[in-house]
Design an enzyme around this catalytic site. Structure first.
Site, short mmCIF file in Angstrom:
data_model
loop_
_atom_site.label_atom_id
_atom_site.label_comp_id
_atom_site.label_asym_id
_atom_site.label_seq_id
_atom_site.Cartn_x
_atom_site.Cartn_y
_atom_site.Cartn_z
N GLY A 71 0.08 -0.92 -1.49
CA GLY A 71 -1.06 -0.58 -0.65
C GLY A 71 -1.48 0.87 -0.85
O GLY A 71 -2.68 1.18 -0.83
N ASN A 151 -0.39 0.87 12.24
CA ASN A 151 1.00 0.52 11.91
C ASN A 151 2.03 1.09 12.89
O ASN A 151 3.19 0.71 12.86
CB ASN A 151 1.35 0.98 10.49
CG ASN A 151 1.11 2.46 10.29
OD1 ASN A 151 -0.02 2.93 10.39
ND2 ASN A 151 2.16 3.20 10.04
N GLN A 179 -1.49 -3.87 7.46
CA GLN A 179 -0.71 -4.46 8.55
C GLN A 179 -1.30 -5.79 9.04
O GLN A 179 -0.69 -6.46 9.87
CB GLN A 179 -0.61 -3.49 9.74
CG GLN A 179 0.26 -2.27 9.47
CD GLN A 179 1.76 -2.60 9.35
OE1 GLN A 179 2.23 -3.64 9.81
NE2 GLN A 179 2.51 -1.70 8.74
N HIS A 201 4.89 -6.67 0.64
CA HIS A 201 6.16 -6.57 1.38
C HIS A 201 5.97 -6.55 2.90
O HIS A 201 6.94 -6.61 3.65
CB HIS A 201 7.00 -5.38 0.89
CG HIS A 201 6.53 -4.03 1.30
ND1 HIS A 201 7.05 -3.37 2.39
CD2 HIS A 201 5.62 -3.18 0.77
CE1 HIS A 201 6.48 -2.18 2.49
NE2 HIS A 201 5.61 -2.04 1.53
N CYS A 325 7.68 6.36 7.06
CA CYS A 325 7.85 7.63 6.35
C CYS A 325 8.48 8.67 7.26
O CYS A 325 9.09 9.62 6.80
CB CYS A 325 6.52 8.18 5.87
SG CYS A 325 5.18 7.03 5.84
N1 PLP Z 1 -1.11 1.42 5.07
C1 PLP Z 1 -0.43 1.02 6.15
C2 PLP Z 1 -1.16 0.78 7.42
C3 PLP Z 1 0.96 0.83 6.10
O1 PLP Z 1 1.62 0.43 7.19
C4 PLP Z 1 1.62 1.07 4.87
C5 PLP Z 1 3.10 0.93 4.78
O2 PLP Z 1 3.81 1.37 5.68
C6 PLP Z 1 0.86 1.47 3.76
C7 PLP Z 1 -0.49 1.63 3.90
C8 PLP Z 1 1.49 1.71 2.44
O3 PLP Z 1 1.76 0.49 1.79
P1 PLP Z 1 2.77 0.43 0.57
O4 PLP Z 1 4.14 0.51 1.15
O5 PLP Z 1 2.51 -0.88 -0.09
O6 PLP Z 1 2.45 1.57 -0.32
#
Ligand code: PLP
Length: 373
Positions: A71, A151, A179, A201, A325
């Site tokens: 993502g 998220n 999400q 994932h 993160c």
């Molecule tokens: N955007 C949102 C809202 C997310 O929750 C996340 C992952 O936590 C991401 C983007 C990033 O996705 P990826 O882990 O596939 O890079």
């Protein structure tokens, strides 16, 4: 010790059917889709069937789905190309976006000097759409980038309404739907959105694969250069096992959506009831939140904030504080910082995120562990 996994907004466990599918692809279908021999042609076929299947789930056409590694990549690509190639002069976003969007926009602001405006966030965690309309009244080549489901808190953006607002103001609309894909229906024929992104994932598929959706003639240009894969828009040998696993995961998520979302909703309600009974002064961070996410402020002493995740982990319970993160760091979440008071943010807040693999026993174990924190 029973492991309790209540961190499904960070990542999800693979469905057994996805593991089976991926094992088959890894074992038998290892050809390179660009090769012209039969193994290559089989791989190409799997690739295109996966694309078709994903497009069908979202009522899009196959040519509008481009595979990426995650993502984050898809978000970076769309935002960067919107500025570099589509000559976007201004991005309207919000301070509660995921860092994959926020940090990309900040980098673009530094590199290209674009204007960045932030839509006001209400104390409910929802965005002030009247403010969005006001911002859009200033005519400039604009991209609006607002996430569908937050998220951290699970607050929901009305994609249809924002798509329409953007259309009325001639602005492009990108939504980080990481999400929500696989967890709620999105109909791309009826929602006039320009760009969305997904990450396998988050819906019981593998890590390291996602996709970007954009419409024909969007003008988007590649982020990297190399071969002709993905029509030259995203070069690099396609990871067939990942892409096939993602297509299977999405198909199953939508096949089971009704029963699983009802079940997960009942687990969330059960958790709220249990929290009410054991911590009468607890508060939910955010209002009208998505069915699989519950962010709660616990009426515990501030001194517990730093160690609460560690205590739960010692008892085999995985939950999160803010986004993935930031897990393990004691910096306050940038999302909660927008909606909570300075005092409230010092108290322990937990993000509990559910999947259909959870049970009420998981919740009982969480509550018991919290009582002993
Ligand atoms: N955007 C949102 C809202 C997310 O929750 C996340 C992952 O936590 C991401 C983007 C990033 O996705 P990826 O882990 O596939 O890079």
């Amino acid at each position: 010790m029973k492991k309790v996994y209540l961190d499904n907004a960070s990542t999800t466990a693979l469905r057994p059917e996805v593991i089976l599918e991926m094992t088959k692809l890894l074992t038998e279908d290892y050809g390179n889709p660009s090769s012209t021999h039969s193994l290559g042609r089989t791989a190409k076929n799997i690739l295109e069937l996966s694309r078709k299947s994903i497009a069908k789930q979202l009522n899009a056409t196959a040519s509008e789905i481009i595979f990426t590694s995650c993502g984050t990549e898809a978000n970076n690509w769309i935002l960067r190309s919107a500025v570099k190639d589509l000559k976007t002069e201004r991005i309207i976003t919000s301070k509660i976006e995921h860092h994959a969007v926020l940090h990309s926009i900040m980098a673009l602001q530094n590199e290209y000097g674009i204007q960045v405006d932030y839509v006001n966030v209400k104390t409910t965690g929802e965005l002030d759409l009247t403010h969005l309309v006001e911002l859009l009244s200033d005519e400039k080549k604009t991209l609006v980038s607002l996430m569908h489901i937050n998220n951290e808190t699970g607050t929901i953006l009305d994609l249809n309404r924002v798509s329409q607002i953007c259309q009325e103001h001639n602005a492009l609309f990108h939504s980080d739907t990481v999400q929500s894909i696989g967890k709620t229906k999105i109909d791309l024929q009826h929602t006039p959105i320009d760009f969305i992104v997904a990450s396998a994932h988050k819906f019981h598929g593998p890590k390291g694969v996602g996709f970007a959706f954009f419409r024909k003639n969007s003008g988007l240009q590649p982020l990297f250069f190399g071969g002709e894969q993905e029509k030259g828009l995203r070069p690099g040998t396609e990871a067939i096992h990942q892409i096939g696993g993602m297509a299977k995961a999405l198909e199953l998520s939508y096949q089971n959506l009704e029963t699983e979302s009802q079940y997960i909703t009942s687990l969330k309600e059960y958790t709220i009831e249990k929290l009410k009974a054991n911590f009468p002064d607890f508060k939910i961070n955010g209002e009208n939140t998505f069915y699989n996410l519950l962010n709660v402020l616990l009426p515990l002493d501030e001194s517990k904030t730093a160690m609460i995740l560690f205590h739960l982990d010692m008892k085999g319970i995985a939950v999160s504080r803010g986004s993935a993160c930031q897990s393990g760091s004691i910096r306050p979440s940038h999302v909660l910082a927008e909606i909570l008071t300075a005092d409230a943010i010092k108290k322990p807040s937990l993000r509990i995120s559910f999947s259909h693999f959870n049970t009420t026993e998981d919740i009982d174990l969480l509550i018991e562990a919290l009582r002993n924190c």
